[in-house]
Design a protein around this motif. Structure first.
Motif, mmCIF file in Angstrom:
data_model
loop_
_atom_site.group_PDB
_atom_site.id
_atom_site.type_symbol
_atom_site.label_atom_id
_atom_site.label_comp_id
_atom_site.label_asym_id
_atom_site.label_seq_id
_atom_site.Cartn_x
_atom_site.Cartn_y
_atom_site.Cartn_z
ATOM 1 N N THR A 7 0.843 -1.191 0.000
ATOM 2 C CA THR A 7 0.000 0.000 0.000
ATOM 3 C C THR A 7 0.878 1.239 0.000
ATOM 4 O O THR A 7 1.931 1.257 0.648
ATOM 5 C CB THR A 7 -0.968 0.021 1.199
ATOM 6 O OG1 THR A 7 -1.762 1.198 1.149
ATOM 7 C CG2 THR A 7 -0.254 -0.020 2.517
ATOM 8 N N ALA A 27 -9.805 7.682 4.661
ATOM 9 C CA ALA A 27 -10.717 6.877 5.469
ATOM 10 C C ALA A 27 -10.923 7.580 6.808
ATOM 11 O O ALA A 27 -10.012 8.251 7.303
ATOM 12 C CB ALA A 27 -10.155 5.476 5.683
ATOM 13 N N GLN A 31 -13.198 3.591 10.914
ATOM 14 C CA GLN A 31 -13.704 2.878 9.746
ATOM 15 C C GLN A 31 -12.890 1.604 9.513
ATOM 16 O O GLN A 31 -11.683 1.578 9.705
ATOM 17 C CB GLN A 31 -13.621 3.780 8.515
ATOM 18 C CG GLN A 31 -14.137 3.166 7.243
ATOM 19 C CD GLN A 31 -14.041 4.134 6.067
ATOM 20 O OE1 GLN A 31 -13.817 5.319 6.253
ATOM 21 N NE2 GLN A 31 -14.173 3.607 4.871
ATOM 22 N N GLU A 32 -13.562 0.542 9.114
ATOM 23 C CA GLU A 32 -12.885 -0.714 8.791
ATOM 24 C C GLU A 32 -12.593 -0.741 7.295
ATOM 25 O O GLU A 32 -13.476 -0.478 6.486
ATOM 26 C CB GLU A 32 -13.748 -1.911 9.174
ATOM 27 C CG GLU A 32 -13.032 -3.231 9.055
ATOM 28 C CD GLU A 32 -13.834 -4.381 9.620
ATOM 29 O OE1 GLU A 32 -14.349 -5.166 8.810
ATOM 30 O OE2 GLU A 32 -13.941 -4.456 10.851
ATOM 31 N N ILE A 33 -11.357 -1.067 6.935
ATOM 32 C CA ILE A 33 -10.960 -1.117 5.530
ATOM 33 C C ILE A 33 -10.426 -2.506 5.210
ATOM 34 O O ILE A 33 -10.026 -3.255 6.099
ATOM 35 C CB ILE A 33 -9.906 -0.041 5.177
ATOM 36 C CG1 ILE A 33 -8.632 -0.257 5.980
ATOM 37 C CG2 ILE A 33 -10.448 1.348 5.401
ATOM 38 C CD1 ILE A 33 -7.474 0.584 5.500
ATOM 39 N N LEU A 35 -7.584 -4.409 2.835
ATOM 40 C CA LEU A 35 -6.400 -4.288 1.986
ATOM 41 C C LEU A 35 -6.300 -5.584 1.183
ATOM 42 O O LEU A 35 -6.078 -6.653 1.746
ATOM 43 C CB LEU A 35 -5.154 -4.082 2.838
ATOM 44 C CG LEU A 35 -5.198 -2.864 3.763
ATOM 45 C CD1 LEU A 35 -4.082 -2.913 4.778
ATOM 46 C CD2 LEU A 35 -5.124 -1.590 2.957
ATOM 47 N N LYS A 60 -8.021 -7.337 6.848
ATOM 48 C CA LYS A 60 -8.987 -6.380 7.386
ATOM 49 C C LYS A 60 -8.310 -5.570 8.481
ATOM 50 O O LYS A 60 -7.642 -6.127 9.347
ATOM 51 C CB LYS A 60 -10.213 -7.092 7.936
ATOM 52 C CG LYS A 60 -11.070 -7.714 6.873
ATOM 53 C CD LYS A 60 -12.323 -8.312 7.444
ATOM 54 C CE LYS A 60 -13.122 -8.981 6.317
ATOM 55 N NZ LYS A 60 -14.311 -9.652 6.830
ATOM 56 N N THR A 62 -8.613 -1.654 10.940
ATOM 57 C CA THR A 62 -9.413 -0.533 11.425
ATOM 58 C C THR A 62 -8.515 0.691 11.527
ATOM 59 O O THR A 62 -7.388 0.606 12.032
ATOM 60 C CB THR A 62 -9.997 -0.843 12.813
ATOM 61 O OG1 THR A 62 -10.740 -2.060 12.726
ATOM 62 C CG2 THR A 62 -10.915 0.268 13.280
ATOM 63 N N VAL A 63 -9.005 1.836 11.064
ATOM 64 C CA VAL A 63 -8.246 3.082 11.123
ATOM 65 C C VAL A 63 -8.269 3.589 12.561
ATOM 66 O O VAL A 63 -9.335 3.816 13.127
ATOM 67 C CB VAL A 63 -8.830 4.131 10.161
ATOM 68 C CG1 VAL A 63 -8.081 5.442 10.288
ATOM 69 C CG2 VAL A 63 -8.790 3.631 8.730
ATOM 70 N N LEU A 96 -3.052 2.042 11.419
ATOM 71 C CA LEU A 96 -4.028 0.960 11.285
ATOM 72 C C LEU A 96 -3.831 -0.086 12.364
ATOM 73 O O LEU A 96 -2.693 -0.385 12.748
ATOM 74 C CB LEU A 96 -3.893 0.269 9.923
ATOM 75 C CG LEU A 96 -4.133 1.080 8.663
ATOM 76 C CD1 LEU A 96 -3.903 0.205 7.449
ATOM 77 C CD2 LEU A 96 -5.512 1.649 8.646
#
Length: 103
Positions: A7, A27, A31-33, A35, A60, A62-63, A96
């Motif tokens: 990333t 984000a 918020q859950e992102i 990758l 997975k 989380t920010v 993260l």
């Protein structure tokens, strides 16, 4: 279990429960992102390497926060030419919390 993700033009080795600082992404905090650029997935002595990505693998996260790194000072000088230039830079980052690795 660990994974190598890509990333922001960089590669990171991550494991569940770790906190990492990556290049800033758009984000919100909390918020859950997901990758999905996973280059490798390892579990003990077993390692699955993608060509270039592992199909079906994702991470997975989380920010936790957004911020700025410490200032990097740049100083340029030419001796005997009366030239000096000072510059500084602070890079933006996103922190993260790695929640899960799906292989």
């Amino acid at each position: 279990m660990y994974a190598v993700i890509k990333t922001g033009g960089k590669q990171y080795r991550v494991a569940t429960g770790e906190k990492i600082k990556i290049e800033q992404i758009a984000a919100e905090v909390g918020q859950e992102i997901v990758l999905d650029q996973v280059l490798a997935v390892g579990n003990g002595s077993e390692l699955k390497v993608g060509t270039p990505l592992v199909s079906g693998a994702s991470v997975k996260a989380t920010v936790v926060a957004h911020g700025r790194h410490d200032k990097v000072r740049i100083f340029k000088m030419r001796r005997r030419k009366h030239y000096q230039k000072r510059q500084g830079h602070r890079q933006q980052f996103t922190e993260l919390q790695i929640d899960a690795i799906a292989a």
